[in-house]
Design an enzyme around this catalytic site. Structure first.
Site, short mmCIF file in Angstrom:
data_model
loop_
_atom_site.label_atom_id
_atom_site.label_comp_id
_atom_site.label_asym_id
_atom_site.label_seq_id
_atom_site.Cartn_x
_atom_site.Cartn_y
_atom_site.Cartn_z
N SER A 130 0.83 -1.21 0.00
CA SER A 130 0.00 0.00 0.00
C SER A 130 0.86 1.25 0.00
O SER A 130 1.95 1.28 0.57
CB SER A 130 -0.92 0.04 1.22
OG SER A 130 -1.66 1.24 1.20
N LYS A 185 -4.47 -6.81 3.43
CA LYS A 185 -4.48 -5.66 2.49
C LYS A 185 -5.91 -5.35 2.06
O LYS A 185 -6.29 -4.19 1.92
CB LYS A 185 -3.60 -5.97 1.26
CG LYS A 185 -3.68 -4.88 0.17
CD LYS A 185 -3.17 -3.56 0.70
CE LYS A 185 -3.14 -2.37 -0.21
NZ LYS A 185 -3.88 -2.17 -1.37
N HIS A 188 -7.45 -3.49 4.80
CA HIS A 188 -6.88 -2.13 4.75
C HIS A 188 -7.69 -1.28 3.77
O HIS A 188 -8.07 -0.14 4.06
CB HIS A 188 -5.41 -2.20 4.32
CG HIS A 188 -4.84 -0.88 3.87
ND1 HIS A 188 -5.12 -0.33 2.64
CD2 HIS A 188 -4.02 0.01 4.49
CE1 HIS A 188 -4.51 0.84 2.53
NE2 HIS A 188 -3.83 1.06 3.64
N ASN A 189 -7.95 -1.84 2.60
CA ASN A 189 -8.68 -1.06 1.59
C ASN A 189 -10.13 -0.81 2.01
O ASN A 189 -10.68 0.26 1.73
CB ASN A 189 -8.62 -1.76 0.24
CG ASN A 189 -7.29 -1.53 -0.45
OD1 ASN A 189 -6.27 -1.30 0.21
ND2 ASN A 189 -7.26 -1.59 -1.76
N GLU A 192 -9.93 1.92 4.22
CA GLU A 192 -9.63 3.11 3.38
C GLU A 192 -10.95 3.69 2.83
O GLU A 192 -11.19 4.89 2.88
CB GLU A 192 -8.69 2.68 2.27
CG GLU A 192 -8.43 3.68 1.16
CD GLU A 192 -7.55 3.06 0.05
OE1 GLU A 192 -6.48 2.51 0.36
OE2 GLU A 192 -7.93 3.13 -1.14
C1 6PG Z 1 -3.22 1.41 -1.59
C2 6PG Z 1 -4.51 1.63 -2.34
C3 6PG Z 1 -4.42 1.01 -3.69
C4 6PG Z 1 -5.43 1.53 -4.66
C5 6PG Z 1 -6.82 1.09 -4.37
C6 6PG Z 1 -7.86 2.08 -4.83
O1 6PG Z 1 -3.32 0.83 -0.53
O2 6PG Z 1 -2.17 1.82 -2.08
O3 6PG Z 1 -5.55 1.07 -1.64
O4 6PG Z 1 -4.46 -0.37 -3.52
O5 6PG Z 1 -5.33 2.91 -4.76
O6 6PG Z 1 -6.99 -0.10 -5.05
O7 6PG Z 1 -9.04 1.43 -4.78
P1 6PG Z 1 -10.33 1.84 -5.58
O8 6PG Z 1 -9.93 2.09 -7.00
O9 6PG Z 1 -11.20 0.67 -5.40
O10 6PG Z 1 -10.80 3.09 -4.91
#
Ligand code: 6PG
Length: 479
Positions: A130, A185, A188-189, A192
């Site tokens: 990430s 991960k 984590h998302n 996010e």
């Molecule tokens: C990270 C982000 C990365 C990516 C996401 C965006 O941890 O660096 O999460 O993995 O930017 O996949 O996700 P979406 O396109 O689903 O918003």
């Protein structure tokens, strides 16, 4: 060709390219390979001065360039392309070699690939990375799964290229076997998504209820970023809100279409939570809010529906309201992380991963998208009590929520009165109230299920399952 590269990266789109450069800048010799060789050469032409690269045009050359046991990082699109690349390289590898998948793979695919490759003697290391492009280059947060043996060989290198937390600790840990890294991960998302949704709701409230301009809201986020909300996402929110569109002179946020996209990792977090029976309602609302925003025809057809028009507050009240929004945002954020860590615990249990939640919080302190001062507090909470059943059971967090809750409720009441949608704040508060409730209407649900389907229920005062003869004399019988 010398066989000296300590690590190889195949798939040189921006993430792969930056990761390769990060290894090289840290003193490793890096073999680089891409399906179209022009990209490989372009990388070395542009950045060759940053370290030692070995270019490879074919899969054979690439594998031959790596010291043994080979460490081969694949940075290609998740899904079919990952399987195709594995199939291309695996036959060229030898027992003990490692394939590291640094993409956003689904952890179930990672489990399958790990199993299949293990049978061929190859370590498959599904690794969450990430931090976006910038993180890949200057230090990401890294979440590797796979065997302990592979981590022994790979860990020191990953520690070197990873972000460092404020106390200097590298933002990488061996999360657990097979799919554990990609699972973490994924969560984590999901977190996010929830963080972003909650920030979006705070922004909308400051705009519609406080009546502030994007530039003023940017200032507020800057101030928040110096306090307990200090985080990368709050920081970039201020940047985005302060940005002015060059073409129109309007706030940038007003010229961007309000349809949020998603690649799918947040959705996976919710799908898997449903399977595991873990209530991640805040994360789910964030995913649904993105989908709702994209239903343009539905939104168009609904514009005329009745509801209040938000009427901005006066200056003094607006400032007090902004402080309340900070409380609501912080309390809701605690709930999102509580739900995310619950899912990690449940996943760990289901798949036998033995994930250390304190270590996960620790490696999220730097490099990743959700990096935040707050994560050091979560790390400390789990380190103090590894068996903590929920973050809300941590005394410090419970105290903070207790202090925030009046404002949290006020903000939601204002949002409801003024018709500002706040699904994330509302879901978080409902979760909090449901958890602390003495009795839930689940008892009534059980009664209904027993009425229409003889599904039986348990009593509060006796052991066993029971059924009431609803269609008869309504006496109770043991089930
Ligand atoms: C990270 C982000 C990365 C990516 C996401 C965006 O941890 O660096 O999460 O993995 O930017 O996949 O996700 P979406 O396109 O689903 O918003």
């Amino acid at each position: 060709m010398s066989t000296t590269a300590q690590i190889g990266v195949t798939g040189l789109a921006v993430m792969g390219r930056n990761l390769a450069r990060n290894f090289a800048r840290n003193g490793y010799t890096v073999a680089v390979h891409n399906r179209t060789a022009s990209r490989t050469h372009a990388l070395v032409e542009e950045f060759g001065g940053e370290g030692d690269f070995v270019t490879a045009e074919t899969a054979k050359e690439f594998v031959a360039a790596l010291e043994r046991p080979r460490r081969l990082v694949i940075m290609v699109k998740a899904g079919g392309p990952t399987d195709a690349v594995i199939e291309e390289f695996a036959p060229l590898l030898e027992p003990g070699d490692m394939i590291i998948d640094g993409g956003n793979a689904h952890f179930a695919d990672t489990r399958r690939r790990e199993r299949e490759l293990r049978e061929r003697g190859i370590h498959f290391v599904g690794t969450g990375i990430s931090g976006g492009e910038e993180g890949a280059l200057n230090g990401p947060s890294i979440m590797p799964g796979g065997s302990t043996e592979s981590y022994d060989s790979l860990g020191p290198m990953l520690e070197k290229i990873s972000a460092k937390a404020s106390d200097g600790a590298p933002c990488v840990t061996h999360v657990g076997p097979d799919g554990a890294g990609h699972f973490v991960k994924m969560v984590h998302n999901g977190i996010e998504y929830a963080d972003m949704q909650l920030i979006g709701e705070a922004y909308q409230l400051l705009r519609d209820v406080a009546g502030y301009s994007p530039a003023r809201i940017a200032e507020i986020f800057r101030t928040w970023n110096t306090g307990r909300l200090d985080s990368y996402l709050i920081e970039i929110t201020a940047e985005v809100l302060a940005h002015v569109d060059a073409a129109t002179g309007k706030p940038f946020v007003d010229v961007v279409q309000d349809r949020a996209e998603q690649k799918g990792t947040g959705r996976w977090t919710v799908q898997i939570a449903l399977d595991l029976g873990v209530p991640v309602s805040g994360i789910a609302e964030a995913v649904f809010a993105r989908s709702l925003s994209g239903h343009m025809a539905l939104r168009e057809a609904s514009r005329g529906l009745a509801g209040p028009q938000a009427a901005p507050l006066g200056e003094a009240e607006a400032a007090a309201f902004a402080d309340r929004v900070e409380q609501a945002l912080y309390a809701s954020k605690i709930v999102s992380y509580t739900q995310g860590f619950h899912e990690i615990a449940a996943g760990g249990e289901e798949y036998g991963w033995d994930i250390d939640p304190g270590a996960v919080a620790s490696i999220w302190r730097g490099g990743c998208i959700i990096r935040a001062a707050f994560l050091d507090r979560i790390r400390a909470a789990y380190d103090a009590r590894p068996e903590l059943p929920s973050l809300l059971a941590d005394e410090a967090f419970a105290r903070e929520i207790a202090a925030a809750q009046d404002d949290w409720r006020e903000v939601l009441a204002a949002a409801v009165r003024q018709g500002v949608p706040t699904p994330g704040f509302a879901a978080a508060l409902a979760y909090y109230d449901a958890l602390r409730a003495e009795r839930l209407p689940a008892a009534l649900t059980q009664g209904q299920r027993d009425y229409f389907g003889a599904h039986t229920y348990r009593r509060t005062d006796r052991e066993g399952s029971y059924h009431t003869l609803w269609g008869g004399d309504r006496s109770e019988v043991p089930a």
